[in-house]
Design a protein around this motif. Structure first.
Motif, short mmCIF file in Angstrom:
data_model
loop_
_atom_site.label_atom_id
_atom_site.label_comp_id
_atom_site.label_asym_id
_atom_site.label_seq_id
_atom_site.Cartn_x
_atom_site.Cartn_y
_atom_site.Cartn_z
N VAL A 1 0.86 -1.17 0.00
CA VAL A 1 0.00 0.00 0.00
C VAL A 1 0.90 1.24 0.00
O VAL A 1 1.99 1.21 0.59
N VAL A 2 0.49 2.30 -0.68
CA VAL A 2 1.27 3.53 -0.74
C VAL A 2 0.56 4.56 0.15
O VAL A 2 -0.63 4.83 -0.03
N VAL A 3 1.28 5.12 1.11
CA VAL A 3 0.67 5.98 2.12
C VAL A 3 1.38 7.32 2.22
O VAL A 3 2.61 7.40 2.12
N SER A 4 0.59 8.37 2.43
CA SER A 4 1.14 9.70 2.70
C SER A 4 0.25 10.39 3.73
O SER A 4 -0.74 9.83 4.20
N THR A 5 0.59 11.62 4.07
CA THR A 5 -0.20 12.37 5.03
C THR A 5 -1.37 13.05 4.34
O THR A 5 -1.41 13.19 3.12
N GLU A 6 -2.33 13.49 5.15
CA GLU A 6 -3.48 14.20 4.60
C GLU A 6 -3.07 15.51 3.96
O GLU A 6 -3.60 15.92 2.92
N LYS A 7 -2.08 16.18 4.55
CA LYS A 7 -1.59 17.44 4.00
C LYS A 7 -0.92 17.22 2.65
O LYS A 7 -1.16 17.97 1.69
N ASP A 8 -0.09 16.19 2.55
CA ASP A 8 0.58 15.90 1.28
C ASP A 8 -0.41 15.52 0.19
O ASP A 8 -0.19 15.80 -0.99
N SER A 9 -1.50 14.89 0.60
CA SER A 9 -2.50 14.47 -0.39
C SER A 9 -3.09 15.65 -1.14
O SER A 9 -3.45 15.55 -2.31
N GLN A 10 -3.20 16.80 -0.46
CA GLN A 10 -3.74 17.99 -1.13
C GLN A 10 -2.82 18.40 -2.28
O GLN A 10 -3.29 18.85 -3.34
N ARG A 11 -1.51 18.23 -2.09
CA ARG A 11 -0.54 18.56 -3.15
C ARG A 11 -0.55 17.51 -4.27
O ARG A 11 -0.44 17.85 -5.45
N ILE A 12 -0.68 16.25 -3.87
CA ILE A 12 -0.70 15.19 -4.87
C ILE A 12 -1.90 15.34 -5.81
O ILE A 12 -1.81 15.10 -7.01
N LEU A 13 -3.03 15.76 -5.26
CA LEU A 13 -4.24 15.93 -6.08
C LEU A 13 -4.07 17.01 -7.14
O LEU A 13 -4.84 17.05 -8.11
N ASP A 14 -3.08 17.89 -6.97
CA ASP A 14 -2.79 18.90 -7.99
C ASP A 14 -2.05 18.30 -9.19
O ASP A 14 -2.00 18.92 -10.25
N CYS A 15 -1.45 17.13 -8.99
CA CYS A 15 -0.65 16.51 -10.05
C CYS A 15 -1.57 15.80 -11.05
O CYS A 15 -2.39 14.97 -10.65
#
Length: 389
Positions: free
Chosen positions: A325-339
């Motif tokens: 499973v690939v995991v990150s923080t909730e804050k980082d997810s906001q940045r990933i969604l921009d990609c």
């Protein structure tokens, strides 16, 4: 000794700046509605965002504020937009900042805005009609929101031009202020004695359980004596009674970053690929290590803006570990969604781990809640002054 000599100009500039505000040479202007400032004196890493969410939850659960218009004002660190902007649920982290976007997604009924000029930001939140008429307000893309009855200020403790009604300062349990130094030799971005100006202090990232004597000894390191764990009160070096509370991080179940695209079967994997852009990922790694074997870890700078190259590295790691499973923080997810170039095979395996903060005891929680609400009841407007930028 060398550190003190090199830091003398920075220390002197901070001392002079605060003295000018304390003696009225430079003015602090109050907000016309009750305002709660949540800040720190260190460079990040104390948990301002989850504590902002904690306070929002308390307000929304109360009889006094559940049906009033609550707003959050943040600077919006590393955002691309300028001036005052309202944060929308379907906005991007690049436009408004990752933390304000996270707060908005968790609290849809709260107005969230960003503005580097906190005085102007508060004025626009109290009088949204000014966005239509004033030149500075014309930059704002989304001007429709109700006038604020209360404003929570995220990370505004160093913004002395604005005088908050309630000041709450966060201190990291892992790094006592008494053992830290000013930047760049330490993490302090403000003078340690600024803690004494706070109305309430929260010691964050504590162990899940602490004995009363441990709390008393820790509070002494802040220069607060006579701490009573029942009343949560002590007396600081300026003779002012101050309340001190202790909170810890509580990790929540994994959530898919891409909603229904996420495959929940990966949550039950024994392997994990971790990536994050936070100040310190040690507590997160320790927590996840209890359940997963971390086969690959990527540690990016705080508020990192993810690039296509970063995504390719994460995809390569997940491909090399097809069951992980690939995991990150909730804050980082906001940045990933921009990609835009996140492949589908990563989207199905990508999960975020939300966090919330909890008080170490129900007594602390109740005293904090009652103190906060009582302070808001006692609010009265100061003589009207025109805010300056």
């Amino acid at each position: 000794m060398l550190d003190q000599t090199l830091l003398a100009p920075y220390w002197l500039s901070l001392k002079l700046r605060h003295a000018m505000f304390d003696h009225g040479i430079r003015k602090s202007y109050p907000c016309e509605v009750p305002s709660i400032c949540i800040g720190n004196i260190t460079a990040g890493g104390t948990g301002k965002t989850p504590h902002t969410e904690l306070i929002l939850d308390m307000l929304l659960e109360s009889d006094e504020w559940a049906y009033r218009n609550i707003a959050v004002l943040s600077r919006g660190h590393k955002r691309s937009s300028r001036g005052f902007q309202q944060v929308l649920r379907d906005g991007t982290a690049d436009f408004c900042g990752d933390e304000p976007l996270q707060i908005k997604k968790r609290h849809l009924g709260v107005t969230v805005a960003v503005d580097r000029n906190r005085n102007e930001g508060c004025r626009f939140l109290c009088h949204p009609e000014l966005l239509q008429s004033e030149k500075r307000g014309r930059r704002c893309r989304d001007k429709e929101f109700p006038a604020a009855d209360l404003i929570v200020l995220d990370d505004a403790y160093q913004y002395r031009n604005l005088k908050a009604h309630i000041n709450i300062v966060l201190v990291d349990w892992n790094r006592p202020v008494s053992k830290d130094h000013l930047l760049p030799f330490g993490r302090l971005r403000d003078l340690p004695e600024r803690i004494y100006k706070a109305d309430m202090i929260i010691v964050t990232k504590c162990p899940v359980y602490m004995e009363d004597w441990e709390k008393t000894e820790w509070v002494k390191s802040l220069g607060v004596n006579g701490y009573n764990s029942e009343s949560c009160e002590g007396v600081n070096k300026e003779g002012k009674t101050v309340k001190v509370f202790f909170t810890c991080i509580e990790y929540q179940p994994l959530e898919p970053v891409y909603g229904d695209m996420g495959d929940p079967r990966f949550v039950y994997s024994h392997k994990l690929v971790l990536f994050s852009g936070i100040a310190k990922d040690t507590p997160l790694r320790m927590y996840l290590s209890d359940k997963y074997k971390i086969v690959r870890r990527f540690n990016f700078p705080d508020h990192h803006k993810y690039t296509n190259t970063d995504i390719k590295r994460i995809v390569a790691a997940s491909t090399a570990n097809p069951t992980a499973v690939v995991v990150s923080t909730e804050k980082d997810s906001q940045r990933i969604l921009d990609c835009r170039k996140v492949p589908e095979n990563l989207r199905t395996r990508l999960f975020q781990i939300p966090i919330k903060v909890v008080f170490l005891s129900e007594n602390e929680k109740e005293i904090f809640r009652s103190t906060l609400l009582q302070s808001l009841r006692e609010f009265h407007s100061e003589p009207a002054q025109t805010p300056r930028g």
